[in-house]
Design a protein around this motif. Structure first.
Motif, PDB file in Angstrom:
ATOM      1  N   ALA A 242       0.827  -1.222   0.000  1.00  0.00           N
ATOM      2  CA  ALA A 242       0.000   0.000   0.000  1.00  0.00           C
ATOM      3  C   ALA A 242       0.850   1.257   0.000  1.00  0.00           C
ATOM      4  O   ALA A 242       0.379   2.332  -0.393  1.00  0.00           O
ATOM      5  CB  ALA A 242      -0.932   0.002   1.210  1.00  0.00           C
ATOM      6  N   SER A 243       2.095   1.165   0.447  1.00  0.00           N
ATOM      7  CA  SER A 243       2.943   2.361   0.472  1.00  0.00           C
ATOM      8  C   SER A 243       3.343   2.786  -0.933  1.00  0.00           C
ATOM      9  O   SER A 243       3.532   3.974  -1.199  1.00  0.00           O
ATOM     10  CB  SER A 243       4.195   2.105   1.311  1.00  0.00           C
ATOM     11  OG  SER A 243       5.003   1.100   0.718  1.00  0.00           O
ATOM     12  N   ARG A 244       3.474   1.826  -1.855  1.00  0.00           N
ATOM     13  CA  ARG A 244       3.901   2.153  -3.216  1.00  0.00           C
ATOM     14  C   ARG A 244       2.734   2.555  -4.100  1.00  0.00           C
ATOM     15  O   ARG A 244       2.880   3.399  -4.978  1.00  0.00           O
ATOM     16  CB  ARG A 244       4.649   0.951  -3.817  1.00  0.00           C
ATOM     17  CG  ARG A 244       5.982   0.698  -3.119  1.00  0.00           C
ATOM     18  CD  ARG A 244       6.731  -0.497  -3.679  1.00  0.00           C
ATOM     19  NE  ARG A 244       6.135  -1.769  -3.273  1.00  0.00           N
ATOM     20  CZ  ARG A 244       6.341  -2.353  -2.095  1.00  0.00           C
ATOM     21  NH1 ARG A 244       7.095  -1.765  -1.196  1.00  0.00           N
ATOM     22  NH2 ARG A 244       5.794  -3.522  -1.817  1.00  0.00           N
ATOM     23  N   LYS A 245       1.574   1.960  -3.870  1.00  0.00           N
ATOM     24  CA  LYS A 245       0.370   2.343  -4.606  1.00  0.00           C
ATOM     25  C   LYS A 245      -0.738   2.530  -3.590  1.00  0.00           C
ATOM     26  O   LYS A 245      -1.274   1.574  -3.051  1.00  0.00           O
ATOM     27  CB  LYS A 245      -0.014   1.270  -5.632  1.00  0.00           C
ATOM     28  CG  LYS A 245       0.924   1.169  -6.820  1.00  0.00           C
ATOM     29  CD  LYS A 245       0.393   0.202  -7.859  1.00  0.00           C
ATOM     30  CE  LYS A 245       1.318   0.138  -9.072  1.00  0.00           C
ATOM     31  NZ  LYS A 245       0.803  -0.785 -10.117  1.00  0.00           N
TER      32      LYS A 245
ATOM     33  N   ASN B 162       1.312   7.479   1.641  1.00  0.00           N
ATOM     34  CA  ASN B 162       0.576   6.217   1.448  1.00  0.00           C
ATOM     35  C   ASN B 162       0.771   5.276   2.627  1.00  0.00           C
ATOM     36  O   ASN B 162      -0.179   4.644   3.113  1.00  0.00           O
ATOM     37  CB  ASN B 162       1.037   5.523   0.168  1.00  0.00           C
ATOM     38  CG  ASN B 162       0.527   6.196  -1.094  1.00  0.00           C
ATOM     39  OD1 ASN B 162      -0.475   6.912  -1.063  1.00  0.00           O
ATOM     40  ND2 ASN B 162       1.219   5.976  -2.198  1.00  0.00           N
ATOM     41  N   SER B 163       2.009   5.158   3.072  1.00  0.00           N
ATOM     42  CA  SER B 163       2.303   4.240   4.161  1.00  0.00           C
ATOM     43  C   SER B 163       1.626   4.682   5.451  1.00  0.00           C
ATOM     44  O   SER B 163       1.012   3.869   6.155  1.00  0.00           O
ATOM     45  CB  SER B 163       3.816   4.145   4.370  1.00  0.00           C
ATOM     46  OG  SER B 163       4.114   3.219   5.382  1.00  0.00           O
ATOM     47  N   LEU B 164       1.717   5.955   5.777  1.00  0.00           N
ATOM     48  CA  LEU B 164       1.091   6.450   7.000  1.00  0.00           C
ATOM     49  C   LEU B 164      -0.433   6.343   6.916  1.00  0.00           C
ATOM     50  O   LEU B 164      -1.103   6.096   7.924  1.00  0.00           O
ATOM     51  CB  LEU B 164       1.522   7.890   7.267  1.00  0.00           C
ATOM     52  CG  LEU B 164       2.997   8.076   7.663  1.00  0.00           C
ATOM     53  CD1 LEU B 164       3.340   9.549   7.775  1.00  0.00           C
ATOM     54  CD2 LEU B 164       3.301   7.349   8.968  1.00  0.00           C
ATOM     55  N   ALA B 165      -0.977   6.512   5.703  1.00  0.00           N
ATOM     56  CA  ALA B 165      -2.424   6.323   5.535  1.00  0.00           C
ATOM     57  C   ALA B 165      -2.808   4.883   5.815  1.00  0.00           C
ATOM     58  O   ALA B 165      -3.813   4.596   6.483  1.00  0.00           O
ATOM     59  CB  ALA B 165      -2.838   6.732   4.118  1.00  0.00           C
ATOM     60  N   SER B 166      -1.991   3.936   5.326  1.00  0.00           N
ATOM     61  CA  SER B 166      -2.276   2.527   5.553  1.00  0.00           C
ATOM     62  C   SER B 166      -2.158   2.157   7.023  1.00  0.00           C
ATOM     63  O   SER B 166      -2.999   1.437   7.570  1.00  0.00           O
ATOM     64  CB  SER B 166      -1.320   1.671   4.715  1.00  0.00           C
ATOM     65  OG  SER B 166      -1.479   0.304   4.987  1.00  0.00           O
ATOM     66  N   LEU B 167      -1.116   2.660   7.677  1.00  0.00           N
ATOM     67  CA  LEU B 167      -0.881   2.308   9.079  1.00  0.00           C
ATOM     68  C   LEU B 167      -1.883   2.978  10.018  1.00  0.00           C
ATOM     69  O   LEU B 167      -2.259   2.412  11.037  1.00  0.00           O
ATOM     70  CB  LEU B 167       0.548   2.688   9.480  1.00  0.00           C
ATOM     71  CG  LEU B 167       1.667   1.917   8.773  1.00  0.00           C
ATOM     72  CD1 LEU B 167       3.025   2.542   9.081  1.00  0.00           C
ATOM     73  CD2 LEU B 167       1.658   0.450   9.176  1.00  0.00           C
ATOM     74  N   SER B 168      -2.309   4.192   9.666  1.00  0.00           N
ATOM     75  CA  SER B 168      -3.194   4.942  10.567  1.00  0.00           C
ATOM     76  C   SER B 168      -4.672   4.750  10.251  1.00  0.00           C
ATOM     77  O   SER B 168      -5.533   5.010  11.103  1.00  0.00           O
ATOM     78  CB  SER B 168      -2.865   6.436  10.493  1.00  0.00           C
ATOM     79  OG  SER B 168      -3.216   6.971   9.215  1.00  0.00           O
ATOM     80  N   GLY B 169      -4.968   4.336   9.015  1.00  0.00           N
ATOM     81  CA  GLY B 169      -6.369   4.224   8.609  1.00  0.00           C
ATOM     82  C   GLY B 169      -6.970   5.538   8.173  1.00  0.00           C
ATOM     83  O   GLY B 169      -8.183   5.625   7.952  1.00  0.00           O
ATOM     84  N   SER B 170      -6.154   6.573   8.021  1.00  0.00           N
ATOM     85  CA  SER B 170      -6.649   7.889   7.604  1.00  0.00           C
ATOM     86  C   SER B 170      -6.027   8.277   6.278  1.00  0.00           C
ATOM     87  O   SER B 170      -4.804   8.231   6.119  1.00  0.00           O
ATOM     88  CB  SER B 170      -6.306   8.949   8.649  1.00  0.00           C
ATOM     89  OG  SER B 170      -6.582  10.248   8.147  1.00  0.00           O
ATOM     90  N   SER B 171      -6.873   8.680   5.320  1.00  0.00           N
ATOM     91  CA  SER B 171      -6.387   9.124   4.018  1.00  0.00           C
ATOM     92  C   SER B 171      -6.389  10.636   3.892  1.00  0.00           C
ATOM     93  O   SER B 171      -6.382  11.183   2.783  1.00  0.00           O
ATOM     94  CB  SER B 171      -7.248   8.514   2.897  1.00  0.00           C
ATOM     95  OG  SER B 171      -7.123   7.113   2.893  1.00  0.00           O
ATOM     96  N   ALA B 172      -6.402  11.315   5.033  1.00  0.00           N
ATOM     97  CA  ALA B 172      -6.346  12.775   4.994  1.00  0.00           C
ATOM     98  C   ALA B 172      -5.040  13.223   4.350  1.00  0.00           C
ATOM     99  O   ALA B 172      -3.988  12.607   4.549  1.00  0.00           O
ATOM    100  CB  ALA B 172      -6.459  13.335   6.412  1.00  0.00           C
ATOM    101  N   GLU B 173      -5.112  14.298   3.584  1.00  0.00           N
ATOM    102  CA  GLU B 173      -3.934  14.788   2.881  1.00  0.00           C
ATOM    103  C   GLU B 173      -2.864  15.246   3.863  1.00  0.00           C
ATOM    104  O   GLU B 173      -3.150  15.929   4.840  1.00  0.00           O
ATOM    105  CB  GLU B 173      -4.315  15.947   1.965  1.00  0.00           C
ATOM    106  CG  GLU B 173      -3.145  16.487   1.159  1.00  0.00           C
ATOM    107  CD  GLU B 173      -3.518  17.648   0.272  1.00  0.00           C
ATOM    108  OE1 GLU B 173      -2.627  18.181  -0.407  1.00  0.00           O
ATOM    109  OE2 GLU B 173      -4.702  18.028   0.272  1.00  0.00           O
ATOM    110  N   ARG B 174      -1.633  14.867   3.587  1.00  0.00           N
ATOM    111  CA  ARG B 174      -0.518  15.221   4.458  1.00  0.00           C
ATOM    112  C   ARG B 174       0.344  16.298   3.805  1.00  0.00           C
ATOM    113  O   ARG B 174       0.566  16.296   2.601  1.00  0.00           O
ATOM    114  CB  ARG B 174       0.347  14.004   4.777  1.00  0.00           C
ATOM    115  CG  ARG B 174      -0.379  12.993   5.655  1.00  0.00           C
ATOM    116  CD  ARG B 174       0.456  11.775   5.966  1.00  0.00           C
ATOM    117  NE  ARG B 174      -0.334  10.854   6.779  1.00  0.00           N
ATOM    118  CZ  ARG B 174      -0.378  10.880   8.104  1.00  0.00           C
ATOM    119  NH1 ARG B 174       0.357  11.779   8.775  1.00  0.00           N
ATOM    120  NH2 ARG B 174      -1.123  10.024   8.779  1.00  0.00           N
ATOM    121  N   VAL B 175       0.824  17.198   4.635  1.00  0.00           N
ATOM    122  CA  VAL B 175       1.678  18.298   4.196  1.00  0.00           C
ATOM    123  C   VAL B 175       3.032  18.144   4.877  1.00  0.00           C
ATOM    124  O   VAL B 175       3.110  17.790   6.061  1.00  0.00           O
ATOM    125  CB  VAL B 175       1.052  19.663   4.551  1.00  0.00           C
ATOM    126  CG1 VAL B 175       2.013  20.807   4.251  1.00  0.00           C
ATOM    127  CG2 VAL B 175      -0.261  19.858   3.804  1.00  0.00           C
TER     128      VAL B 175
END
Length: 1000
Positions: free
Chosen positions: A417-420, A473-486
């Protein structure tokens, strides 16, 4: 190959070996060479491909080679394609085309190639038939790779972790492309400007049989020539059991150039061999006679009846026919003289073939245990300026290394999930390549032209953009949140558009270290009061302080925050923690400033005292150990030599440091100050001049005093270049000794005006006492040790007893005539009047016996600092706010050096013991780690140990054994691992593993 890898721990009998072997083929395929097979059918590469020599003659090994800088006067792309020949005529693609063509015409010919970054690009553009042809040349040993890293790295300004990474990448490509015959046997650093002991240790642990270099201090060379000690055994660690870090080292006779009069490249002026006897200008006899004189003269300063000659130089062999036609003739006509009694035998050769003959000689060799810094090529020409040159690039490279390690780790922990993922396709490879190029000896060294330096920085920035997608992508997968990161890359100058404007946001703190860290965070904001909660909903103490005038001046128009929000975060090992920030109050900046320095700032660990009259530091105390030293810190500059004086015409430049006086100029004897006192941080802001300021900080939980310096633009109105230092003058009785690290690892003792292996005649009392400082330096006596941790590679020395000086910034108005062809006078569109640089020094005061327990982990925190990412608004309630990739923190002595994806199911892991054997009563002991109990989200199904560069199985690595003139007993006892899963690390040992894993 042995099968005791723990891949299938329950399969202990021979009946299962076939199953194990079949299951393990995925690993052998990745490494790219046939295991347990030294020679394949039709293959005679390496030592087996060497031409026969003559035992009773002087054998002259001609080594055709090209030295192809991965950027210097032209960018990497310009060098490869042959663009911008108005700057320098060089085109690497044509060199490789021409060499391959000429090798095919004569099976006796040989050629070595070094820089995998260039060869990789050329290889990808070849047809399959050409690739087959080249593979055959490699299999026959006619084309041989030496060194094999992505580049030939600098040795003074590089960090060991980045060096290992770039070597691994280059060697992996060679393994996967050519198998066993692609593996270099020899390390080859013919151009770096001085040589680090840690590099030799790394090369030894990577399985190299020997190491050759070209540059050596002129006094050192003169002594070694006289005593026939230009070939030696380098014992490159005082902690690793010999011969683990022992490396045979040879010093080449002509740098890396051909002997004078024997250069036959298209850009050379030497006459070709004219062998038609009917011609009036027939010159064979003259050429042969001159060659015999040179060969016999060279033989008198080497130890055996074998000598080496490098036949090539920078970007040569673009027209390889010129070289080979003349070399063929040279070999023929010189060897023909043997019929008349000549004792000289000439042959095409390679460094490994030459090394094999030295090994066969079975002699004893002098031993060296220090390093080859500093390097001088003449009495007033010390190459110690590049330790500091381009300090902004040096810091950016160090930050990029930290970002790359985080990117690599999260690629493993986040899985596919981190790569795609929700933010698109991310990759780590772009930044890996950019970082590998940045290790080149004209990149991080700061010795390339300005437009090339800009290209290095652009590559790093582009690589980080690719990694940002992967990290998100990786943090979204690990946290369960797809909020945009800056990602806010300018926090050091208080710029972050999200925190400046948002009333509610979250901060995710990822810690790439394998132990928990406490880290101060400073965010640019415009409010005056905030509420912060951690991942468990607990309130976090935070304070708002005004942005300093110095910071506003540095950032110019890039941000508009008037305040900084300061708080301490706790991050778990190899994981992240999330903090929620809410604005409570807007308004004017808080009235927390006081003009004039306080008498003291302190926390529960340290006390720093200031002189109320000067505003300067006056003492530092460790409250735990009840130590106190006098400590004064200030800023100075050396005026740079312009080359116009009676002693020498050598000016200071990108490479050379040459002040025109041994006494630096003090910038100001006093500092204008203001202070800020809060429960989170105390700081004293100091102004020394319009172009020099500093903040002395002490955070509530810190065992180190922070000095954040801002220097520039350096004034040149007086038409003099300047080299700015900070100097720490203490009451410590140093007896002219001080200590610096080697590439961020082992520490070496230094002494003023002294070299361990020869009687130094000092001609430059400042520049001749400067050494590289990669991550830390210290001074000590029996009672006190003051350690300075740096945030980038810098140069420094201890010129006076009790003193330590570090060079921060350089601006020079003359080229130093070492080839770069322009002065080191940096500017940018933001700073058109000269570069402004900001950095940090961390000071710790300890007892010498326990100081390493503080400064080693502190240095690792600076090298691998937490990565902050931000999301606007409030996260979903189902978001996982905290995560650790480890089941438990690693012991303090163990550092997780590498965790990166190798293949779909394979992970590369390096664990290192980060203490020397003598450093710490507590931490200089062997430590055992269980690999199956290491990760929280990965099941380790199989493990195999590799050498340091991951291109050989550890138990199959064989190196030449050498005999030193004076043997020493091993420093440590050997031991046996209690099981295949439990890994024991001894002081300074790095162990590398390929793991087969599955995600839980």
């Amino acid at each position: 190959m042995s099968y005791d890898f723990g891949l299938f721990p329950n399969m202990a009998t021979k009946a299962h070996h076939l199953v194990v072997a079949l299951a393990f083929t995925v690993l052998s395929g990745v490494l790219g060479f046939p295991l347990n097979q030294e020679k394949k059918d039709g293959v005679s590469c390496g030592y087996q491909s060497c031409h026969a020599t003559k035992p009773n003659l002087l054998n002259v090994h001609l080594v055709p080679h090209t030295h192809d800088d991965v950027g210097w006067l032209k960018t990497v792309d310009q060098y490869f394609y042959g663009d911008r020949n108005d700057i320098q005529h060089a085109g690497v693609q044509y060199i490789l085309d021409s060499v391959v063509d000429q090798l095919l015409k004569n099976p006796d010919r040989r050629f070595i190639y070094v820089e995998t970054a260039f060869f990789y690009r050329w290889w990808k553009r070849q047809s399959s038939s050409m690739q087959q042809t080249v593979t055959q040349l490699v299999n026959e040993g006619r084309l041989e790779f030496v060194n094999g890293g992505w580049c030939m790295s600098d040795e003074a300004a590089t960090h060991y972790s980045a060096v290992i990474d770039q070597m691994t990448m280059g060697l992996r490509f060679l393994n996967e492309t050519f198998g066993l015959c692609g593996r270099p046997r020899v390390a080859w650093h013919i151009d770096p400007f001085g040589h680090a002991r840690e590099h030799a240790s790394i090369f030894a642990q990577m399985g190299y049989d020997g190491f050759f270099f070209g540059r050596l201090d002129y006094q050192d060379r003169a002594r070694r020539m006289m005593e026939k000690e230009q070939e030696l055994l380098w014992r490159a660690s005082d902690s690793l059991t010999p011969p683990m870090a022992d490396l045979f080292t040879g010093i080449l006779p002509n740098g890396y150039n051909p002997p004078e009069g024997f250069c036959w490249d298209q850009l050379c002026d030497d006459p070709p061999i004219r062998d038609d006897p009917d011609l009036e200008d027939y010159n064979v006899d003259d050429v042969v006679q001159r060659f015999l004189l040179i060969a016999n003269s060279q033989a008198r300063v080497y130890k055996t009846n074998h000598i080496i000659m490098t036949m090539g130089s920078d970007f040569q062999y673009e027209n390889a026919n010129l070289w080979y036609k003349n070399l063929d003739k040279l070999i023929h006509y010189v060897n023909a003289r043997q019929a008349n009694g000549s004792n000289v035998n000439v042959l095409y050769s390679t460094p490994s073939c030459y090394l094999q003959e030295l090994h066969r000689a079975n002699l004893t060799w002098p031993m060296k245990t220090d390093d080859f810094f500093p390097y001088a090529d003449d009495a007033h020409d010390f190459w110690t300026g590049y330790f500091t040159s381009r300090p902004a690039l040096k810091r950016y490279e160090r930050i990029s290394n930290s970002n790359l390690q985080t990117c690599n780790q999260l690629e493993v922990l986040g899985g596919q999930a981190s790569r795609k993922g929700p933010f698109g396709e991310g990759d780590s490879q772009t930044l890996r390549k950019a970082m590998a190029v940045a290790q080149h000896h004209d990149a991080v060294s700061g010795t390339a032209k300005q437009h090339v330096t800009n290209d290095y920085a652009r590559r790093l920035a582009n690589g980080w953009q690719h990694c940002q997608v992967l990290v998100s992508n990786s943090l979204a997968s690990l946290s369960g949140s797809s909020a945009e990161r800056v990602y806010c890359d300018y926090l050091n100058i208080s710029v972050c558009s999200l925190t400046e404007s948002s009333k509610k946001f979250t901060v995710s703190v990822y810690n790439p270290l394998a132990r928990p860290v406490s880290w101060p965070v400073r965010l640019p904001v415009n409010g005056t009061a905030y509420n912060i909660t951690d991942a468990k909903g607990r309130s976090v103490d935070c304070k708002v302080v005004p942005v300093s005038s110095a910071t506003r001046g540095v950032r110019r128009t890039r941000g508009f925050a008037i305040n900084e929000l300061v708080f301490q975060v706790q991050a778990p090992p190899l994981g992240y923690s999330t903090y929620s920030v809410s604005l409570l109050k807007n308004g004017p900046p808080p009235a927390s400033r006081q003009h004039g320095a306080p008498i003291v700032i302190q926390n529960k660990f340290l006390r720093a005292t200031f002189d109320p009259d000067t505003g300067l530091l006056s003492s530092l105390s460790n409250l735990e150990t009840k130590q106190a030293i006098n400590l004064t810190q200030n800023f100075y500059w050396y005026n740079a030599s312009n080359g116009h004086n009676s002693k020498s015409n050598q000016p200071s430049g990108a490479y050379i440091f040459r002040p025109n006086s041994s006494t630096p100029f003090i910038i100001s004897k006093t500092a204008r100050t203001e202070s800020i006192q809060t429960s989170v941080v105390q700081e004293v802001r100091q102004w020394f001049a319009p172009w020099v300021s500093q903040v002395v900080r002490l955070y509530a939980d810190s065992r180190a005093l922070e000095l954040e310096w801002t220097v520039g633009p350096l004034p040149i109105d007086d038409s003099l270049g300047k080299e700015v230092i900070t100097r720490l003058d203490t009451s410590i009785k140093t007896s002219e000794f001080f200590y610096t690290d080697s590439n961020g690892r082992e520490v070496l003792q230094r002494k003023k005006d002294f070299r361990p292996t020869w009687n130094l005649k000092q001609s430059e009392p400042i520049a001749g006492n400067y050494y590289p400082i990669n991550s830390r330096a210290y001074i000590k006596d029996d009672l006190d040790q003051l350690t300075v941790v740096t945030d980038r590679s810098q140069g420094g020395g201890s010129i006076q007893n009790g003193s330590l000086e570090i060079m921060l910034h350089r601006r020079l108005l003359y080229d130093d005539v070492r080839g770069v062809g322009e002065p080191l006078n940096e500017s940018s569109c933001i700073y058109p009047n000269g570069l402004v640089v900001r950095g940090r020094l961390l000071l710790s005061l300890d007892r010498p016996a326990t100081a390493a327990d503080t400064h080693r982990p502190l240095a690792q925190e600076v090298v691998l600092q937490p990565l902050l990412s931000f999301t606007d608004g409030q996260l979903d309630t189902n978001t996982r706010l905290e995560f650790s990739g480890l089941q438990a923190a690693l012991p303090p002595a163990v550092h997780l050096l590498t965790l990166s994806q190798w293949d779909q199911e394979l992970v590369l892991l390096r664990l290192e013991h980060q203490f020397q054997s003598w450093e710490s009563k507590l931490n200089s002991q062997p430590v055992t780690v269980n690999l199956q109990k290491l990760f929280s989200t990965l099941d380790v199904l199989g493990v195999s140990e590799l050498n340091l560069s991951a291109n050989q199985w550890k138990d199959e690595m064989r190196r030449f054994e050498w005999t030193p003139q004076k043997e020493e007993k091993p420093l440590l006892k050997t031991f046996e691992n209690p099981s295949v899963w439990e890994v024991t690390l001894r002081p300074m040992e790095i162990r590398t593993f390929l793991l087969r894993v599955s995600v839980r």
